[in-house]
Design an enzyme around this catalytic site. Structure first.
Site, PDB file in Angstrom:
ATOM      1  N   HIS A  59       0.787  -0.704   0.011  1.00 46.22           N
ATOM      2  CA  HIS A  59      -0.104   0.010  -0.338  1.00 46.22           C
ATOM      3  C   HIS A  59       1.105   1.154   0.213  1.00 46.22           C
ATOM      4  O   HIS A  59       2.244   1.563   0.544  1.00 46.22           O
ATOM      5  CB  HIS A  59      -0.760   0.109   1.220  1.00 46.22           C
ATOM      6  N   ASP A  96      -7.812  -5.242   0.086  1.00 45.77           N
ATOM      7  CA  ASP A  96      -9.116  -5.937  -1.269  1.00 45.77           C
ATOM      8  C   ASP A  96      -8.263  -7.579  -1.281  1.00 45.77           C
ATOM      9  O   ASP A  96      -8.954  -8.534  -1.600  1.00 45.77           O
ATOM     10  CB  ASP A  96      -7.754  -5.287  -2.039  1.00 45.77           C
TER      11      ASP A  96
HETATM   12  N1  ACO Z   1       4.008  -7.650  -4.688  1.00 46.76           N
HETATM   13  C1  ACO Z   1       5.558  -7.383  -5.133  1.00 46.76           C
HETATM   14  N2  ACO Z   1       6.211  -6.406  -4.592  1.00 46.76           N
HETATM   15  C2  ACO Z   1       5.620  -5.005  -4.077  1.00 46.76           C
HETATM   16  C3  ACO Z   1       4.431  -5.385  -3.901  1.00 46.76           C
HETATM   17  C4  ACO Z   1       3.460  -6.327  -4.395  1.00 46.76           C
HETATM   18  N3  ACO Z   1       2.018  -6.635  -4.271  1.00 46.76           N
HETATM   19  N4  ACO Z   1       3.858  -3.780  -4.577  1.00 46.76           N
HETATM   20  C5  ACO Z   1       4.906  -3.385  -3.746  1.00 46.76           C
HETATM   21  N5  ACO Z   1       6.164  -4.141  -4.738  1.00 46.76           N
HETATM   22  C6  ACO Z   1       7.674  -3.945  -4.385  1.00 46.76           C
HETATM   23  C7  ACO Z   1       8.060  -2.568  -5.210  1.00 46.76           C
HETATM   24  O1  ACO Z   1       8.218  -3.778  -6.835  1.00 46.76           O
HETATM   25  C8  ACO Z   1       8.708  -1.827  -4.944  1.00 46.76           C
HETATM   26  O2  ACO Z   1      10.032  -2.998  -5.221  1.00 46.76           O
HETATM   27  P1  ACO Z   1      11.345  -1.892  -5.327  1.00 46.76           P
HETATM   28  O3  ACO Z   1      11.454  -1.049  -4.160  1.00 46.76           O
HETATM   29  O4  ACO Z   1      12.375  -3.341  -5.491  1.00 46.76           O
HETATM   30  O5  ACO Z   1      11.317  -1.207  -7.044  1.00 46.76           O
HETATM   31  C9  ACO Z   1       9.058  -1.607  -3.754  1.00 46.76           C
HETATM   32  O6  ACO Z   1       7.643  -2.923  -2.881  1.00 46.76           O
HETATM   33  C10 ACO Z   1       7.763  -0.656  -3.594  1.00 46.76           C
HETATM   34  O7  ACO Z   1       6.611  -0.522  -4.056  1.00 46.76           O
HETATM   35  P2  ACO Z   1       6.204   1.003  -5.399  1.00 46.76           P
HETATM   36  O8  ACO Z   1       5.320   0.185  -6.807  1.00 46.76           O
HETATM   37  O9  ACO Z   1       6.792   1.793  -4.689  1.00 46.76           O
HETATM   38  O10 ACO Z   1       4.461   1.212  -4.217  1.00 46.76           O
HETATM   39  P3  ACO Z   1       3.748   2.048  -4.336  1.00 46.76           P
HETATM   40  O11 ACO Z   1       3.421   2.464  -3.153  1.00 46.76           O
HETATM   41  O12 ACO Z   1       3.391   2.490  -6.138  1.00 46.76           O
HETATM   42  O13 ACO Z   1       2.442   0.853  -4.969  1.00 46.76           O
HETATM   43  C11 ACO Z   1       0.710   0.053  -4.491  1.00 46.76           C
HETATM   44  C12 ACO Z   1       1.412   0.699  -4.355  1.00 46.76           C
HETATM   45  C13 ACO Z   1       0.450   0.111  -5.573  1.00 46.76           C
HETATM   46  C14 ACO Z   1      -0.655  -0.862  -3.993  1.00 46.76           C
HETATM   47  C15 ACO Z   1       1.395  -1.646  -5.075  1.00 46.76           C
HETATM   48  O14 ACO Z   1       1.654  -2.154  -2.935  1.00 46.76           O
HETATM   49  C16 ACO Z   1       0.985  -2.804  -5.088  1.00 46.76           C
HETATM   50  O15 ACO Z   1       0.958  -2.725  -6.576  1.00 46.76           O
HETATM   51  N6  ACO Z   1       0.131  -3.971  -4.881  1.00 46.76           N
HETATM   52  C17 ACO Z   1      -0.225  -5.237  -5.860  1.00 46.76           C
HETATM   53  C18 ACO Z   1      -2.140  -4.781  -6.025  1.00 46.76           C
HETATM   54  C19 ACO Z   1      -3.227  -4.381  -4.547  1.00 46.76           C
HETATM   55  O16 ACO Z   1      -3.118  -5.109  -3.151  1.00 46.76           O
HETATM   56  N7  ACO Z   1      -3.788  -2.788  -4.722  1.00 46.76           N
HETATM   57  C20 ACO Z   1      -4.094  -2.552  -4.059  1.00 46.76           C
HETATM   58  C21 ACO Z   1      -4.244  -1.325  -3.579  1.00 46.76           C
HETATM   59  S1  ACO Z   1      -5.383  -0.914  -1.477  1.00 46.76           S
HETATM   60  C22 ACO Z   1      -6.529   0.018  -2.793  1.00 46.76           C
HETATM   61  O17 ACO Z   1      -6.251   0.585  -3.344  1.00 46.76           O
HETATM   62  C23 ACO Z   1      -7.888  -0.065  -2.583  1.00 46.76           C
END
Ligand code: ACO
Length: 429
Positions: free
Chosen positions: A306, A363
Protein backbone atom coordinates in the site's frame (compact mmCIF):
# COMPACT_ATOMS: atom_id res chain seq x y z
CA UNK A 1 7.75 24.15 16.10
CA UNK A 2 9.27 26.28 13.31
CA UNK A 3 6.74 28.27 11.34
CA UNK A 4 8.88 28.30 8.21
CA UNK A 5 11.28 26.01 6.42
CA UNK A 6 14.15 27.48 4.47
CA UNK A 7 15.24 26.35 1.04
CA UNK A 8 18.56 27.47 -0.32
CA UNK A 9 19.05 27.42 -4.04
CA UNK A 10 21.48 29.19 -6.31
CA UNK A 11 22.82 31.39 -3.52
CA UNK A 12 19.42 32.58 -2.31
CA UNK A 13 17.23 31.49 0.61
CA UNK A 14 13.48 31.09 0.44
CA UNK A 15 11.21 30.95 3.46
CA UNK A 16 8.47 28.38 3.03
CA UNK A 17 5.50 28.30 5.44
CA UNK A 18 5.02 25.07 7.38
CA UNK A 19 1.46 23.77 7.73
CA UNK A 20 0.62 21.52 10.68
CA UNK A 21 -2.52 19.37 10.75
CA UNK A 22 -4.58 18.45 13.81
CA UNK A 23 -2.63 15.20 14.19
CA UNK A 24 0.69 17.03 13.77
CA UNK A 25 1.28 15.96 10.19
CA UNK A 26 3.62 18.60 8.91
CA UNK A 27 3.93 19.87 5.37
CA UNK A 28 5.83 22.61 3.59
CA UNK A 29 3.60 24.97 1.65
CA UNK A 30 5.38 25.43 -1.67
CA UNK A 31 2.52 27.20 -3.45
CA UNK A 32 4.56 30.46 -3.78
CA UNK A 33 7.86 28.71 -4.54
CA UNK A 34 7.76 28.99 -8.30
CA UNK A 35 6.69 32.61 -8.27
CA UNK A 36 9.58 33.46 -5.96
CA UNK A 37 12.34 31.14 -7.19
CA UNK A 38 11.30 29.68 -10.55
CA UNK A 39 11.46 26.19 -9.03
CA UNK A 40 8.70 23.62 -9.02
CA UNK A 41 8.67 20.43 -6.97
CA UNK A 42 8.78 17.07 -8.74
CA UNK A 43 7.11 14.03 -7.20
CA UNK A 44 6.26 11.33 -9.72
CA UNK A 45 3.13 9.50 -8.59
CA UNK A 46 2.48 12.15 -5.89
CA UNK A 47 4.03 9.88 -3.24
CA UNK A 48 5.00 12.85 -1.10
CA UNK A 49 2.61 15.54 -2.25
CA UNK A 50 -0.23 16.90 -0.19
CA UNK A 51 -2.78 18.02 -2.75
CA UNK A 52 -5.16 19.59 -0.25
CA UNK A 53 -6.04 19.99 3.40
CA UNK A 54 -9.03 17.88 4.40
CA UNK A 55 -11.15 17.35 7.51
CA UNK A 56 -12.68 14.04 6.48
CA UNK A 57 -10.34 11.08 6.96
CA UNK A 58 -7.11 10.57 8.85
CA UNK A 59 -4.59 7.82 8.10
CA UNK A 60 -1.38 7.09 9.96
CA UNK A 61 0.20 4.53 7.66
CA UNK A 62 3.17 3.82 9.94
CA UNK A 63 0.89 2.83 12.81
CA UNK A 64 -1.99 1.29 10.85
CA UNK A 65 -4.54 3.93 11.94
CA UNK A 66 -7.64 4.94 9.99
CA UNK A 67 -10.29 7.33 11.32
CA UNK A 68 -13.35 8.89 9.73
CA UNK A 69 -13.95 12.38 11.14
CA UNK A 70 -11.81 11.38 14.13
CA UNK A 71 -13.57 8.10 14.92
CA UNK A 72 -11.46 4.92 14.66
CA UNK A 73 -12.50 2.54 11.89
CA UNK A 74 -12.55 -0.42 14.29
CA UNK A 75 -15.28 1.24 16.39
CA UNK A 76 -17.35 2.21 13.38
CA UNK A 77 -17.06 -1.28 11.89
CA UNK A 78 -18.25 -2.80 15.13
CA UNK A 79 -21.00 -0.41 16.21
CA UNK A 80 -22.24 1.55 13.21
CA UNK A 81 -24.08 0.89 10.00
CA UNK A 82 -22.93 1.97 6.56
CA UNK A 83 -25.76 4.51 6.38
CA UNK A 84 -24.65 6.15 9.64
CA UNK A 85 -21.08 6.25 8.37
CA UNK A 86 -22.25 7.86 5.13
CA UNK A 87 -23.86 10.62 7.20
CA UNK A 88 -20.77 10.99 9.39
CA UNK A 89 -18.45 11.40 6.41
CA UNK A 90 -20.65 13.99 4.77
CA UNK A 91 -21.78 16.03 7.77
CA UNK A 92 -18.93 15.56 10.23
CA UNK A 93 -21.04 14.00 13.02
CA UNK A 94 -22.86 10.74 13.49
CA UNK A 95 -26.56 11.29 12.84
CA UNK A 96 -29.09 11.72 15.63
CA UNK A 97 -32.01 9.28 15.57
CA UNK A 98 -34.12 11.83 13.64
CA UNK A 99 -31.36 12.59 11.16
CA UNK A 100 -30.87 8.89 10.56
CA UNK A 101 -34.59 8.38 9.90
CA UNK A 102 -34.52 11.30 7.48
CA UNK A 103 -31.55 9.89 5.57
CA UNK A 104 -33.11 6.43 5.42
CA UNK A 105 -36.35 7.91 4.08
CA UNK A 106 -34.44 9.71 1.37
CA UNK A 107 -32.53 6.55 0.46
CA UNK A 108 -35.84 4.72 0.09
CA UNK A 109 -37.37 7.57 -1.91
CA UNK A 110 -34.50 7.52 -4.40
CA UNK A 111 -33.92 3.79 -4.69
CA UNK A 112 -35.64 3.26 -8.04
CA UNK A 113 -33.98 4.34 -11.22
CA UNK A 114 -36.02 6.18 -13.86
CA UNK A 115 -37.79 3.69 -16.12
CA UNK A 116 -36.16 5.30 -19.16
CA UNK A 117 -32.77 4.33 -17.77
CA UNK A 118 -33.69 0.73 -18.33
CA UNK A 119 -33.35 1.44 -22.07
CA UNK A 120 -29.82 2.67 -21.44
CA UNK A 121 -29.09 -0.64 -19.73
CA UNK A 122 -30.44 -2.53 -22.70
CA UNK A 123 -27.86 -0.88 -24.96
CA UNK A 124 -24.95 -2.54 -23.17
CA UNK A 125 -23.82 -5.97 -24.34
CA UNK A 126 -24.32 -8.72 -21.75
CA UNK A 127 -20.56 -9.08 -21.27
CA UNK A 128 -19.94 -5.36 -20.71
CA UNK A 129 -17.62 -4.75 -17.74
CA UNK A 130 -19.80 -3.76 -14.77
CA UNK A 131 -17.48 -0.86 -13.89
CA UNK A 132 -18.01 0.58 -17.39
CA UNK A 133 -21.76 0.27 -16.94
CA UNK A 134 -21.56 1.85 -13.50
CA UNK A 135 -19.65 4.94 -14.58
CA UNK A 136 -21.83 5.43 -17.66
CA UNK A 137 -25.02 4.96 -15.66
CA UNK A 138 -23.97 7.43 -12.97
CA UNK A 139 -23.64 10.13 -15.62
CA UNK A 140 -26.93 8.96 -17.11
CA UNK A 141 -28.67 9.27 -13.72
CA UNK A 142 -27.32 12.82 -13.55
CA UNK A 143 -29.21 13.63 -16.76
CA UNK A 144 -32.44 12.99 -14.84
CA UNK A 145 -31.61 15.49 -12.12
CA UNK A 146 -31.85 18.82 -13.93
CA UNK A 147 -31.25 20.95 -10.82
CA UNK A 148 -27.57 21.43 -10.01
CA UNK A 149 -26.55 20.07 -6.59
CA UNK A 150 -26.03 22.96 -4.19
CA UNK A 151 -23.24 21.80 -1.89
CA UNK A 152 -23.69 24.77 0.42
CA UNK A 153 -27.35 23.99 1.23
CA UNK A 154 -27.42 21.03 3.66
CA UNK A 155 -30.94 19.93 2.74
CA UNK A 156 -30.30 20.03 -0.99
CA UNK A 157 -26.92 18.37 -0.70
CA UNK A 158 -28.34 15.60 1.53
CA UNK A 159 -30.96 14.84 -1.07
CA UNK A 160 -28.39 14.62 -3.89
CA UNK A 161 -26.06 12.49 -1.78
CA UNK A 162 -28.91 10.14 -0.84
CA UNK A 163 -29.93 9.90 -4.47
CA UNK A 164 -26.49 8.75 -5.57
CA UNK A 165 -25.80 6.49 -2.58
CA UNK A 166 -29.16 4.82 -3.06
CA UNK A 167 -29.23 4.51 -6.83
CA UNK A 168 -25.70 3.19 -7.14
CA UNK A 169 -26.75 -0.05 -5.49
CA UNK A 170 -29.77 -0.40 -7.78
CA UNK A 171 -27.57 0.19 -10.83
CA UNK A 172 -24.91 -2.23 -9.56
CA UNK A 173 -27.41 -5.03 -8.96
CA UNK A 174 -29.10 -4.39 -12.31
CA UNK A 175 -25.76 -4.61 -14.13
CA UNK A 176 -25.27 -8.01 -12.53
CA UNK A 177 -28.73 -9.40 -13.32
CA UNK A 178 -28.31 -8.19 -16.89
CA UNK A 179 -24.97 -10.00 -17.19
CA UNK A 180 -26.64 -13.30 -16.25
CA UNK A 181 -29.66 -12.75 -18.49
CA UNK A 182 -32.13 -12.15 -15.66
CA UNK A 183 -34.63 -9.30 -15.32
CA UNK A 184 -33.83 -6.33 -13.12
CA UNK A 185 -35.10 -6.80 -9.57
CA UNK A 186 -36.86 -3.77 -8.09
CA UNK A 187 -35.77 -2.57 -4.65
CA UNK A 188 -37.99 -3.15 -1.61
CA UNK A 189 -39.08 -0.30 0.64
CA UNK A 190 -39.01 -2.50 3.77
CA UNK A 191 -35.35 -3.54 3.60
CA UNK A 192 -32.39 -1.60 4.97
CA UNK A 193 -29.60 -0.48 2.66
CA UNK A 194 -27.37 -3.54 2.42
CA UNK A 195 -30.12 -6.16 2.71
CA UNK A 196 -31.92 -4.39 -0.12
CA UNK A 197 -28.82 -4.59 -2.28
CA UNK A 198 -28.49 -8.33 -1.67
CA UNK A 199 -32.19 -8.73 -2.47
CA UNK A 200 -31.70 -6.95 -5.82
CA UNK A 201 -28.67 -9.09 -6.58
CA UNK A 202 -30.08 -12.49 -5.71
CA UNK A 203 -33.90 -12.49 -5.77
CA UNK A 204 -35.40 -13.93 -8.93
CA UNK A 205 -38.98 -13.60 -10.19
CA UNK A 206 -39.62 -17.23 -9.22
CA UNK A 207 -37.30 -17.37 -6.21
CA UNK A 208 -37.21 -14.76 -3.45
CA UNK A 209 -33.94 -14.31 -1.59
CA UNK A 210 -33.98 -13.90 2.14
CA UNK A 211 -30.67 -12.34 3.19
CA UNK A 212 -28.99 -13.90 6.23
CA UNK A 213 -28.47 -11.17 8.89
CA UNK A 214 -24.82 -12.20 9.41
CA UNK A 215 -24.16 -11.98 5.70
CA UNK A 216 -25.85 -8.58 5.60
CA UNK A 217 -23.71 -7.42 8.51
CA UNK A 218 -20.48 -8.66 6.89
CA UNK A 219 -21.27 -6.81 3.67
CA UNK A 220 -22.31 -3.70 5.58
CA UNK A 221 -18.91 -3.83 7.30
CA UNK A 222 -17.17 -4.14 3.94
CA UNK A 223 -19.02 -1.01 2.80
CA UNK A 224 -18.01 0.82 6.02
CA UNK A 225 -14.36 -0.13 5.59
CA UNK A 226 -14.33 1.14 2.02
CA UNK A 227 -16.27 4.35 2.68
CA UNK A 228 -13.32 6.74 2.50
CA UNK A 229 -9.54 6.64 2.39
CA UNK A 230 -8.33 10.21 1.98
CA UNK A 231 -6.39 11.12 -1.19
CA UNK A 232 -6.14 7.75 -2.97
CA UNK A 233 -6.20 7.53 -6.77
CA UNK A 234 -10.00 7.58 -7.25
CA UNK A 235 -10.69 10.20 -4.57
CA UNK A 236 -7.96 12.43 -5.92
CA UNK A 237 -9.61 11.97 -9.33
CA UNK A 238 -13.01 12.99 -7.95
CA UNK A 239 -11.44 16.07 -6.38
CA UNK A 240 -9.50 16.85 -9.56
CA UNK A 241 -12.69 16.80 -11.64
CA UNK A 242 -14.64 18.64 -8.92
CA UNK A 243 -12.01 21.39 -8.92
CA UNK A 244 -13.09 22.38 -12.42
CA UNK A 245 -16.58 22.88 -10.85
CA UNK A 246 -17.86 19.78 -12.64
CA UNK A 247 -21.13 18.45 -11.29
CA UNK A 248 -21.44 15.69 -8.71
CA UNK A 249 -22.32 12.94 -11.19
CA UNK A 250 -19.49 13.71 -13.63
CA UNK A 251 -16.98 13.87 -10.80
CA UNK A 252 -18.11 10.59 -9.23
CA UNK A 253 -18.25 8.79 -12.59
CA UNK A 254 -14.58 9.72 -13.07
CA UNK A 255 -13.79 8.29 -9.65
CA UNK A 256 -15.43 5.00 -10.68
CA UNK A 257 -13.13 4.81 -13.72
CA UNK A 258 -10.03 5.48 -11.61
CA UNK A 259 -11.09 2.82 -9.12
CA UNK A 260 -11.43 0.26 -11.89
CA UNK A 261 -7.69 -0.36 -12.35
CA UNK A 262 -6.09 -3.48 -10.85
CA UNK A 263 -3.58 -1.45 -8.86
CA UNK A 264 -6.47 0.24 -7.06
CA UNK A 265 -10.04 -1.08 -6.53
CA UNK A 266 -9.62 -3.76 -9.16
CA UNK A 267 -7.19 -5.55 -6.85
CA UNK A 268 -9.97 -7.38 -4.96
CA UNK A 269 -10.90 -9.19 -8.17
CA UNK A 270 -7.23 -9.67 -9.04
CA UNK A 271 -6.63 -11.41 -5.69
CA UNK A 272 -9.24 -14.06 -6.42
CA UNK A 273 -7.95 -14.45 -9.97
CA UNK A 274 -4.43 -14.88 -8.62
CA UNK A 275 -5.50 -17.49 -6.05
CA UNK A 276 -7.59 -19.36 -8.64
CA UNK A 277 -4.68 -19.29 -11.06
CA UNK A 278 -2.31 -20.76 -8.46
CA UNK A 279 -4.86 -23.48 -7.59
CA UNK A 280 -5.64 -24.36 -11.20
CA UNK A 281 -2.04 -24.33 -12.40
CA UNK A 282 -0.96 -26.64 -9.59
CA UNK A 283 1.86 -24.22 -8.77
CA UNK A 284 2.95 -24.14 -5.12
CA UNK A 285 2.50 -20.98 -3.09
CA UNK A 286 6.25 -20.93 -2.47
CA UNK A 287 7.06 -20.95 -6.18
CA UNK A 288 4.48 -18.23 -6.82
CA UNK A 289 6.09 -16.07 -4.13
CA UNK A 290 9.49 -16.74 -5.71
CA UNK A 291 8.08 -15.48 -9.01
CA UNK A 292 6.74 -12.35 -7.32
CA UNK A 293 10.20 -11.67 -5.89
CA UNK A 294 11.82 -12.05 -9.30
CA UNK A 295 11.52 -8.48 -10.59
CA UNK A 296 11.83 -9.65 -14.22
CA UNK A 297 8.60 -11.66 -13.97
CA UNK A 298 6.49 -8.50 -13.57
CA UNK A 299 4.22 -10.47 -11.20
CA UNK A 300 2.95 -8.78 -8.05
CA UNK A 301 1.34 -10.33 -5.03
CA UNK A 302 -2.12 -8.88 -5.42
CA UNK A 303 -3.73 -7.64 -2.22
CA UNK A 304 -0.33 -6.84 -0.77
CA UNK A 305 1.35 -3.48 -0.35
CA UNK A 306 0.00 0.00 0.00
CA UNK A 307 1.26 3.47 -0.76
CA UNK A 308 0.44 4.73 2.71
CA UNK A 309 0.28 1.72 5.04
CA UNK A 310 3.72 0.53 5.96
CA UNK A 311 2.19 -1.61 8.66
CA UNK A 312 -0.96 -3.74 8.68
CA UNK A 313 -3.87 -2.15 6.84
CA UNK A 314 -6.39 -1.88 9.73
CA UNK A 315 -9.19 -2.74 7.30
CA UNK A 316 -7.51 -6.02 6.39
CA UNK A 317 -7.33 -6.98 10.07
CA UNK A 318 -11.07 -6.43 10.52
CA UNK A 319 -11.88 -8.30 7.32
CA UNK A 320 -9.70 -11.24 8.23
CA UNK A 321 -11.79 -11.88 11.33
CA UNK A 322 -15.04 -11.07 9.46
CA UNK A 323 -14.08 -13.70 6.88
CA UNK A 324 -13.68 -16.22 9.63
CA UNK A 325 -17.19 -15.48 11.00
CA UNK A 326 -18.86 -15.59 7.59
CA UNK A 327 -17.25 -18.90 6.70
CA UNK A 328 -18.27 -20.46 10.01
CA UNK A 329 -21.81 -19.12 9.72
CA UNK A 330 -22.29 -20.28 6.16
CA UNK A 331 -20.50 -23.55 6.81
CA UNK A 332 -18.30 -22.97 3.78
CA UNK A 333 -14.84 -24.41 3.35
CA UNK A 334 -13.18 -22.44 0.57
CA UNK A 335 -9.73 -23.67 -0.46
CA UNK A 336 -8.96 -20.14 -1.64
CA UNK A 337 -9.31 -18.85 1.93
CA UNK A 338 -6.85 -21.46 3.17
CA UNK A 339 -4.49 -20.51 0.37
CA UNK A 340 -4.81 -16.83 1.26
CA UNK A 341 -4.00 -17.52 4.91
CA UNK A 342 -0.95 -19.57 3.96
CA UNK A 343 0.18 -17.05 1.39
CA UNK A 344 -0.03 -14.30 4.00
CA UNK A 345 1.98 -16.41 6.41
CA UNK A 346 4.69 -17.10 3.82
CA UNK A 347 4.90 -13.48 2.71
CA UNK A 348 5.02 -12.00 6.20
CA UNK A 349 8.06 -14.14 7.02
CA UNK A 350 9.87 -13.40 3.78
CA UNK A 351 12.67 -10.84 3.77
CA UNK A 352 11.46 -9.34 0.43
CA UNK A 353 8.11 -8.34 1.94
CA UNK A 354 9.47 -7.50 5.38
CA UNK A 355 12.08 -5.04 4.15
CA UNK A 356 9.62 -3.35 1.79
CA UNK A 357 6.95 -3.25 4.52
CA UNK A 358 4.42 -5.05 2.34
CA UNK A 359 1.38 -6.24 4.30
CA UNK A 360 -2.04 -7.48 3.20
CA UNK A 361 -4.30 -4.60 2.21
CA UNK A 362 -8.10 -4.32 2.28
CA UNK A 363 -8.43 -6.20 -0.99
CA UNK A 364 -6.72 -9.32 0.25
CA UNK A 365 -9.69 -10.52 2.30
CA UNK A 366 -12.67 -8.54 0.98
CA UNK A 367 -12.86 -10.62 -2.21
CA UNK A 368 -12.82 -13.84 -0.26
CA UNK A 369 -15.81 -12.73 1.84
CA UNK A 370 -17.72 -11.47 -1.17
CA UNK A 371 -17.09 -14.75 -2.93
CA UNK A 372 -18.47 -16.65 0.08
CA UNK A 373 -21.60 -14.48 -0.08
CA UNK A 374 -22.04 -15.53 -3.71
CA UNK A 375 -20.93 -12.31 -5.38
CA UNK A 376 -19.06 -12.98 -8.63
CA UNK A 377 -15.52 -11.66 -8.95
CA UNK A 378 -16.48 -9.28 -11.79
CA UNK A 379 -18.69 -7.42 -9.29
CA UNK A 380 -16.13 -6.99 -6.50
CA UNK A 381 -14.86 -3.62 -7.66
CA UNK A 382 -18.43 -2.44 -8.17
CA UNK A 383 -19.10 -3.24 -4.52
CA UNK A 384 -16.00 -1.27 -3.59
CA UNK A 385 -17.51 1.65 -5.51
CA UNK A 386 -20.80 1.35 -3.60
CA UNK A 387 -18.84 1.50 -0.36
CA UNK A 388 -16.66 4.43 -1.50
CA UNK A 389 -19.63 6.51 -2.67
CA UNK A 390 -20.16 8.48 0.60
CA UNK A 391 -16.46 9.33 0.77
CA UNK A 392 -16.30 10.54 -2.81
CA UNK A 393 -19.38 12.67 -2.26
CA UNK A 394 -17.97 14.17 0.95
CA UNK A 395 -14.68 14.95 -0.82
CA UNK A 396 -16.53 16.49 -3.77
CA UNK A 397 -18.40 18.74 -1.36
CA UNK A 398 -15.23 19.73 0.49
CA UNK A 399 -13.72 20.96 -2.77
CA UNK A 400 -16.86 22.94 -3.62
CA UNK A 401 -17.13 24.52 -0.17
CA UNK A 402 -13.50 25.59 0.04
CA UNK A 403 -13.51 29.36 -0.52
CA UNK A 404 -9.82 29.22 -1.49
CA UNK A 405 -10.24 26.30 -3.92
CA UNK A 406 -8.46 26.62 -7.24
CA UNK A 407 -8.60 24.33 -10.23
CA UNK A 408 -6.20 21.39 -9.72
CA UNK A 409 -3.44 21.86 -12.21
CA UNK A 410 -0.11 20.15 -11.51
CA UNK A 411 3.06 21.18 -13.30
CA UNK A 412 5.67 19.02 -15.00
CA UNK A 413 9.32 18.96 -15.98
CA UNK A 414 9.32 18.73 -19.76
CA UNK A 415 11.82 16.15 -21.09
CA UNK A 416 10.82 16.06 -24.78
CA UNK A 417 12.70 17.51 -27.79
CA UNK A 418 13.69 21.16 -27.80
CA UNK A 419 12.30 23.52 -30.40
CA UNK A 420 12.97 22.14 -33.89
CA UNK A 421 11.98 22.66 -37.49
CA UNK A 422 8.71 21.55 -39.03
CA UNK A 423 9.21 19.07 -41.89
CA UNK A 424 6.67 19.20 -44.69
CA UNK A 425 4.94 15.93 -45.70
CA UNK A 426 6.89 15.46 -48.93
CA UNK A 427 10.21 15.81 -47.10
CA UNK A 428 9.46 13.27 -44.32
CA UNK A 429 10.55 9.65 -44.12
N1 ACO B 1 4.11 -7.58 -4.80
C1 ACO B 1 5.44 -7.57 -4.97
N2 ACO B 1 6.21 -6.48 -4.81
C2 ACO B 1 5.60 -5.35 -4.46
C3 ACO B 1 4.21 -5.28 -4.26
C4 ACO B 1 3.45 -6.46 -4.44
N3 ACO B 1 2.14 -6.45 -4.27
N4 ACO B 1 3.88 -4.02 -3.93
C5 ACO B 1 5.01 -3.32 -3.93
N5 ACO B 1 6.05 -4.12 -4.23
C6 ACO B 1 7.47 -3.74 -4.26
C7 ACO B 1 7.81 -2.91 -5.49
O1 ACO B 1 8.20 -3.71 -6.56
C8 ACO B 1 8.91 -2.02 -4.95
O2 ACO B 1 10.08 -2.79 -4.89
P1 ACO B 1 11.55 -2.08 -5.13
O3 ACO B 1 11.70 -1.11 -3.99
O4 ACO B 1 12.51 -3.20 -5.09
O5 ACO B 1 11.46 -1.39 -6.45
C9 ACO B 1 8.50 -1.75 -3.51
O6 ACO B 1 7.70 -2.89 -3.14
C10 ACO B 1 7.69 -0.48 -3.35
O7 ACO B 1 6.56 -0.57 -4.20
P2 ACO B 1 5.95 0.62 -5.05
O8 ACO B 1 5.46 0.09 -6.36
O9 ACO B 1 6.89 1.78 -5.06
O10 ACO B 1 4.74 1.01 -4.15
P3 ACO B 1 3.58 1.97 -4.58
O11 ACO B 1 3.28 2.76 -3.36
O12 ACO B 1 3.90 2.75 -5.80
O13 ACO B 1 2.39 0.98 -4.96
C11 ACO B 1 0.58 -0.50 -4.72
C12 ACO B 1 1.39 0.63 -4.06
C13 ACO B 1 0.10 -0.05 -6.12
C14 ACO B 1 -0.64 -0.77 -3.87
C15 ACO B 1 1.48 -1.76 -4.82
O14 ACO B 1 1.85 -2.18 -3.54
C16 ACO B 1 0.79 -2.90 -5.58
O15 ACO B 1 0.88 -2.95 -6.81
N6 ACO B 1 0.12 -3.82 -4.86
C17 ACO B 1 -0.63 -4.90 -5.52
C18 ACO B 1 -1.96 -4.37 -6.01
C19 ACO B 1 -2.92 -4.10 -4.88
O16 ACO B 1 -3.12 -4.92 -3.98
N7 ACO B 1 -3.55 -2.92 -4.92
C20 ACO B 1 -4.57 -2.53 -3.93
C21 ACO B 1 -4.08 -1.39 -3.08
S1 ACO B 1 -5.27 -0.96 -1.85
C22 ACO B 1 -6.44 -0.12 -2.69
O17 ACO B 1 -6.26 0.53 -3.65
C23 ACO B 1 -7.76 -0.22 -2.16
Amino acid sequence: MAKNATLTWDGKSYDLPVVVGTENETGIDISRLRAESGLITLDDGYGNTGSCTSEITYIDGENGILRYRGIPIEILAEHSTFVEVAYLLNFGELPTADQLVELKERLTKHQNIHENLKHTFEGFPAHAPPMAILSAMINAVGCFQPEVTQPEVDEHFLDSAARLISKVRTIAAASYTKSIGQPMVYPRFDLAYTANFLHMMFSRPNLPYDPDPDVVRALDQIFILHADHEQNCSTATVRMVASSKANLYASIASGVCALWGPLHGGANQAVIEMLSHIRDSGETLESYVAKVKDRKSGVRLMGFGHRVYKNFDPRAKILKSAADKVFKKLGIADPLLDMALRLEEIALKDEYFVERKLYPNVDFYSGIIMRAIGIPAEMFTVLFAIGRMPGWIAQWREVHLNPKARIYRPRQIYTGPQKRDYVTLENRG
